[in-house]
Design a protein around this motif. Structure first.
Motif, PDB file in Angstrom:
ATOM      1  N   GLY A   1       4.102  -7.703  -4.875  1.00  0.00           N
ATOM      2  CA  GLY A   1       3.574  -6.368  -5.092  1.00  0.00           C
ATOM      3  C   GLY A   1       3.508  -5.747  -3.787  1.00  0.00           C
ATOM      4  O   GLY A   1       3.071  -4.397  -3.724  1.00  0.00           O
ATOM      5  N   LEU A   2       3.871  -6.295  -2.440  1.00  0.00           N
ATOM      6  CA  LEU A   2       3.593  -5.711  -1.204  1.00  0.00           C
ATOM      7  C   LEU A   2       4.856  -4.716  -0.997  1.00  0.00           C
ATOM      8  O   LEU A   2       5.990  -4.819  -1.241  1.00  0.00           O
ATOM      9  N   VAL A   3       4.246  -3.415  -0.510  1.00  0.00           N
ATOM     10  CA  VAL A   3       5.486  -2.368  -0.117  1.00  0.00           C
ATOM     11  C   VAL A   3       4.923  -1.940   0.932  1.00  0.00           C
ATOM     12  O   VAL A   3       3.718  -1.711   1.130  1.00  0.00           O
ATOM     13  N   PRO A   4       5.952  -1.152   1.823  1.00  0.00           N
ATOM     14  CA  PRO A   4       5.340  -0.432   2.974  1.00  0.00           C
ATOM     15  C   PRO A   4       4.584   0.738   2.750  1.00  0.00           C
ATOM     16  O   PRO A   4       4.929   1.789   1.944  1.00  0.00           O
ATOM     17  N   VAL A   5       3.346   1.179   3.610  1.00  0.00           N
ATOM     18  CA  VAL A   5       2.629   2.405   3.558  1.00  0.00           C
ATOM     19  C   VAL A   5       2.562   2.806   4.750  1.00  0.00           C
ATOM     20  O   VAL A   5       1.713   2.041   5.591  1.00  0.00           O
ATOM     21  N   PRO A   6       3.166   3.868   5.373  1.00  0.00           N
ATOM     22  CA  PRO A   6       3.099   4.164   6.503  1.00  0.00           C
ATOM     23  C   PRO A   6       1.984   4.322   7.564  1.00  0.00           C
ATOM     24  O   PRO A   6       1.856   4.510   8.721  1.00  0.00           O
ATOM     25  N   ILE A   7       0.671   4.353   6.753  1.00  0.00           N
ATOM     26  CA  ILE A   7      -0.521   4.373   7.414  1.00  0.00           C
ATOM     27  C   ILE A   7      -0.998   3.122   8.147  1.00  0.00           C
ATOM     28  O   ILE A   7      -1.780   3.423   8.935  1.00  0.00           O
ATOM     29  N   GLY A   8      -0.121   1.978   7.635  1.00  0.00           N
ATOM     30  CA  GLY A   8      -0.767   0.945   8.330  1.00  0.00           C
ATOM     31  C   GLY A   8      -0.286  -0.229   7.403  1.00  0.00           C
ATOM     32  O   GLY A   8       0.582  -0.147   6.540  1.00  0.00           O
TER      33      GLY A   8
ATOM     34  N   GLN B   1       3.809   7.582   0.122  1.00  0.00           N
ATOM     35  CA  GLN B   1       4.291   8.742   0.767  1.00  0.00           C
ATOM     36  C   GLN B   1       3.121   9.435   1.523  1.00  0.00           C
ATOM     37  O   GLN B   1       3.301  10.495   2.233  1.00  0.00           O
ATOM     38  N   LEU B   2       2.036   8.731   1.355  1.00  0.00           N
ATOM     39  CA  LEU B   2       0.955   9.279   2.172  1.00  0.00           C
ATOM     40  C   LEU B   2       0.253  10.715   1.689  1.00  0.00           C
ATOM     41  O   LEU B   2      -0.298  11.530   2.249  1.00  0.00           O
ATOM     42  N   ARG B   3       0.856  10.812   0.263  1.00  0.00           N
ATOM     43  CA  ARG B   3       0.183  12.192  -0.480  1.00  0.00           C
ATOM     44  C   ARG B   3      -1.155  11.677  -0.947  1.00  0.00           C
ATOM     45  O   ARG B   3      -1.446  10.636  -1.724  1.00  0.00           O
ATOM     46  N   ALA B   4      -2.012  12.642  -1.109  1.00  0.00           N
ATOM     47  CA  ALA B   4      -3.406  12.205  -1.514  1.00  0.00           C
ATOM     48  C   ALA B   4      -3.397  12.597  -2.948  1.00  0.00           C
ATOM     49  O   ALA B   4      -2.703  13.282  -3.654  1.00  0.00           O
ATOM     50  N   GLN B   5      -3.845  11.472  -3.795  1.00  0.00           N
ATOM     51  CA  GLN B   5      -3.720  11.307  -5.148  1.00  0.00           C
ATOM     52  C   GLN B   5      -5.441  11.118  -5.597  1.00  0.00           C
ATOM     53  O   GLN B   5      -5.957  10.700  -4.821  1.00  0.00           O
TER      54      GLN B   5
END
Length: 506
Positions: free
Chosen positions: A484-491, A74-78
């Motif tokens: 293991g691939l999932v969408p991550v909206p940064i790219g 979710q593009l939250r910094a961890q």
């Protein structure tokens, strides 16, 4: 704000800190060799995170390095190399490093490495692509071997997200030679041939237990999309990015391959240099903005793998997107009016496009057709993908760009729209916009922050010398044995961070 060690452990388990990214019942397997191809490769390929510019660089750096923080799905910094990062005033930040993290040469990660890695971005000689962002850092000092103090020139609530960018990945203190890589990342560098390939082998001492899953990973560039798809379907590679929507059905129908679609802030934009003629004329800019048939571009060029843009860089999926701005549409009468006021030359206006800027060649052809209807002639110059970014991008009055998604509004505005940004593509300058950018960084109230970013979107839409017709959904193609691939909206390719998270079931 605080990113704590507890937050890191909550997400741990099967995915070693990124559990939510994986299907609930997934059982990663160890072993296997995977070959991935991105859309770009050149002799300018780099192992220096500070100089990363293209998708191949971002993936390569994710193989060999880590940052203080990382993005989740979710593009939250961890937490990543920093097990905590906190601040009471958003100006002075304190990072505590993980213990026992080792570079590939066996040395232990310390605060000195973080100090060196962050401060080098401010040195013009480094050539950092994020130098304007790093200028916010007033000082960095080692408080103890595991504790770092970062002081900013002004408050910025986005610092944890900023530090998750691949450019801010941590290198060993004193490193100046990037013919190889000495990072803390999931793979060790076995081979690096700029413009040819990169090879990594599993880092057995990686700080995240069990990762990476692959024995080895090879990265190459195939600029031509058809050749890239052919390489995937023939089995020469197992993962590719930037699949053209016209190729989507072919990949799906293969029976052995699949698509990963990622809604994102990716866009291809027309750039009108404000220091050029006639592109610096405000009437010319408005004429061009009314000449774009955005619905046609979305439907015909991208097969609806896109959403409409409104001439600013914040996509509809972003929490700060301003939805009430009037959507600009094709209007030939308005275009004709503004072009008449711009006093255009009688000779054809050259537009530079390239397959390197996804969809730009077709967009230029559409502009050429609509331009003829309003009495404006364009000469489309199709440039090869190889070398386009170094030779043509931002070098002509009228050309196309292509911007990868950024995790925060501050980053995309700071890198591409701020008056003194190195990548300020059109060279526009707006004092009000620059002041609002600083105000937004310091604003902790989310409602007020959204209002500020909303005004900035309106300013860019109405005055900046760029056209953003659509936001392009990123499409990766992959062999179904790659898991293991999932969408991550940064790219695409999981925000270019797939090396650590995928496994092979071949």
């Amino acid at each position: 704000m605080r990113l704590s060690r507890r937050q890191m452990l909550v997400g741990a388990g099967l995915a070693a800190g990124l559990g939510p990214w994986l299907p609930a019942m997934a059982q990663p397997r160890t072993g296997g060799h995977v070959r991935a191809a991105t859309m770009s490769s050149s002799t300018g390929d780099t192992l220096d995170p500070a100089k990363g510019a293209l998708s191949t660089d971002y993936v390569r750096h994710a193989m060999f390095y880590n940052a203080l923080t990382d993005y989740d799905a979710q593009l939250r910094a961890q937490p990543c190399l920093a097990e905590s990062l906190d601040s009471a005033d958003q100006i002075t930040w304190h990072a505590t490093l993980r213990s026992g993290v080792r570079f590939h040469d066996g040395s232990t990660l310390t605060a000195d490495d973080v100090v060196y890695s962050l401060l080098r971005h401010r040195d013009p000689a480094t050539g950092s692509k994020v130098r304007p962002i790093a200028s916010q850092i007033a000082s960095v000092r080692a408080v103890s071997p595991r504790d770092v103090e970062i002081v900013l020139t002004g408050p910025n609530v986005d610092l944890p997200s900023i530090l998750a960018q691949s450019h801010f990945m941590i290198i060993k203190a004193g490193t100046t030679d990037f013919t190889s890589a000495n990072g803390t990342g999931p793979f060790r560098c076995r081979l690096f041939q700029p413009g040819v390939r990169t090879m990594g082998v599993r880092n057995e001492d990686y700080f995240r237990p069990g990762k990476p899953y692959l024995d080895s990973l090879e990265l190459i560039g195939i600029p031509d999309e058809v050749a890239r798809v052919n390489a995937l379907l023939s089995g020469d590679v197992h993962l590719i990015n930037a699949v053209n929507p016209r190729s989507a059905r072919r990949v799906r129908d293969s029976g052995t391959h699949a698509l990963l679609e990622t809604p994102s802030g990716l866009y291809t934009n027309l750039i009108m240099r404000q220091d050029g003629v006639p592109t610096g004329n405000p009437d010319f800019v408005l004429g061009m903005k009314h000449l774009f048939d955005r619905q046609l571009i979305k439907r015909a060029l991208f097969r609806d793998f896109a959403v409409l843009g409104n001439d600013h860089p914040i996509p509809p999926i972003h929490p700060y997107y301003r939805a009430d701005l009037l959507q600009r549409e094709l209007d030939l009468d308005k275009a004709r009016y503004h072009f008449a006021r711009a006093n255009l030359p009688s000779t054809p206006l050259p537009i530079y496009a390239s397959p390197a800027a996804e969809g730009s060649v077709d967009m230029a052809s559409v502009l050429q057709e609509y331009g003829a209807r309003v009495g404006v002639r364009f000469a489309v110059n199709r440039m090869p993908a190889d070398g386009y970014w170094s030779t043509h991008w931002m070098k002509h009055p009228l050309c196309f760009g292509n911007t990868n998604p950024r995790p925060t509004a501050d980053l995309v505005f700071s890198l591409f729209y701020k008056s003194d940004a190195a990548w300020n593509e059109s060279g526009w300058k707006n004092e009000r916009f620059d002041r609002l950018l600083l105000e937004a960084r310091a604003q902790g109230d989310e409602g007020l922050r959204k209002e500020i970013y909303g005004e900035m979107q309106e300013i860019a839409r109405d005055h900046c010398g760029t056209v953003v017709p659509v936001f392009i959904n990123q499409i990766d193609g992959y062999d179904q044995r790659l898991k293991g691939l999932v969408p991550v909206p940064i790219g695409g390719m999981m925000g270019y961070r797939f090396p650590e998270h995928v496994w092979w079931e071949g």
